[in-house]
Design a protein around this motif. Sequence first.
Motif, short mmCIF file in Angstrom:
data_model
loop_
_atom_site.label_atom_id
_atom_site.label_comp_id
_atom_site.label_asym_id
_atom_site.label_seq_id
_atom_site.Cartn_x
_atom_site.Cartn_y
_atom_site.Cartn_z
N TYR A 55 2.27 9.09 7.34
CA TYR A 55 0.87 9.64 7.64
C TYR A 55 0.63 10.96 6.85
CZ TYR A 55 -0.19 6.88 12.05
OH TYR A 55 -0.64 5.98 12.92
N SER A 56 1.78 11.64 6.66
CA SER A 56 1.58 13.02 6.15
C SER A 56 1.53 12.72 4.44
CB SER A 56 2.89 13.89 6.00
OG SER A 56 3.13 14.08 7.51
N SER A 57 1.80 11.74 3.88
CA SER A 57 1.52 11.49 2.61
C SER A 57 0.13 11.25 2.13
CB SER A 57 2.46 10.26 2.09
OG SER A 57 1.96 9.01 2.52
N LEU A 58 -0.84 10.74 3.00
CA LEU A 58 -2.05 10.53 2.97
C LEU A 58 -2.06 9.30 1.72
CD1 LEU A 58 -3.81 13.93 2.44
CD2 LEU A 58 -3.74 12.45 4.56
N SER A 59 -1.18 8.33 1.93
CA SER A 59 -1.08 7.16 0.93
C SER A 59 -0.97 6.19 1.82
CB SER A 59 0.19 7.16 0.12
OG SER A 59 0.43 5.90 -0.38
N VAL A 60 -2.12 5.15 1.75
CA VAL A 60 -2.43 4.10 2.41
C VAL A 60 -1.47 3.08 2.32
CG1 VAL A 60 -4.23 2.28 3.07
CG2 VAL A 60 -5.00 4.60 2.46
N GLU A 88 -5.04 -5.03 8.41
CA GLU A 88 -6.05 -4.90 7.48
C GLU A 88 -7.17 -3.89 7.89
OE1 GLU A 88 -9.50 -7.53 4.93
OE2 GLU A 88 -7.99 -8.38 6.36
N ALA A 89 -7.61 -4.00 8.92
CA ALA A 89 -8.85 -3.09 9.31
C ALA A 89 -8.05 -1.65 9.57
CB ALA A 89 -9.16 -3.40 10.85
N ALA A 94 -7.78 3.99 7.78
CA ALA A 94 -6.66 5.19 7.49
C ALA A 94 -7.15 5.63 6.18
CB ALA A 94 -5.19 4.65 7.35
N GLU A 95 -7.72 4.74 5.09
CA GLU A 95 -8.16 5.17 3.87
C GLU A 95 -9.48 6.07 3.93
OE1 GLU A 95 -9.68 3.15 -0.39
OE2 GLU A 95 -9.49 1.85 1.60
N ALA A 96 -10.40 5.65 4.70
CA ALA A 96 -11.55 6.51 4.86
C ALA A 96 -11.18 7.95 5.54
CB ALA A 96 -12.55 5.87 5.92
N VAL A 97 -10.14 8.08 6.56
CA VAL A 97 -9.72 9.21 7.35
C VAL A 97 -8.96 10.14 6.01
CG1 VAL A 97 -8.24 10.30 9.10
CG2 VAL A 97 -9.83 8.50 9.47
N PHE A 98 -7.81 9.46 5.45
CA PHE A 98 -7.15 10.04 4.58
C PHE A 98 -8.14 10.91 3.49
CE2 PHE A 98 -3.15 7.67 5.12
CZ PHE A 98 -2.96 8.15 6.49
N ALA A 99 -9.30 10.21 3.15
CA ALA A 99 -9.88 10.59 1.83
C ALA A 99 -10.61 12.04 2.42
CB ALA A 99 -11.15 9.76 1.59
#
Length: 242
Positions: A55-60, A88-89, A94-99
């Motif tokens: 989570y902390s890495s922001l890496s999906v 998948e969802a 996570a990709e949208a939030v991490f961005a």
Amino acid sequence: MASPLSPSPSPSSSPSPSPPSSPRSYFSSSTSPSFSFPNMEDQRKKTINALLRAYSSLSVSTLLGLLAPGFRHQTLPSSLGMPIRDREAFGRHAEAVFAVFEKFDMEPKTIVDNGKIVAIHAHMLGTFRNKRNKKVGAKGGKKRVDFSQWKNECVMLVTLTEDLQVLDIKEFVDSAKAREMAGTHAPEAFGQPFFLKVTAPRWLFGMVARNSRYSLFAVVLLLLGIHRGWRYVQGAKRRLIK
């Protein structure tokens, strides 16, 4: 050699039953009871720590690498109306939030494991990519608020597979902060209706999320504007046909 004063053991005596094992806390200073397999508890702890670091890495890709094929994620309370996401969802979410984050830290405060479910209470601290300060409040009493920082907390109930992949996460969140994230910072990650994403500026979502006294008034004005725009377009079409 046994002392003549020591009583001889009774052949019918049986060892007293051991007390039931208590849930293991990874932050407890006491010695945790061992699993039935060697080093099993250490492996579970490593998996949970890897999940928090992901989570902390922001890496999906790092996060998805820990998830089982049949993974499910559910955001609670259910009154938020958020869907249950498969692997998948959840990756897209996570990709949208991490961005939207430049930096993000998942800081665990308590982790308790009963051998089946791992309960995690964690603080979430983040810095948005688009740093900004704004003045909020009534006229004459406005104060500058730093909206570049994100502070929240959650409780996650994590289920692991036998081979120590993450199978299920039930995440209890602060409802007000969840609505703020969905409305102000990352609406793409939460499936906002298309017309709202196109026509409503983010300041409007922010007002609603922060329960501003102007929220209802702003929403009514927005809906009236959309309605009048739609009627104007329909009238223009009729004029063109004539």
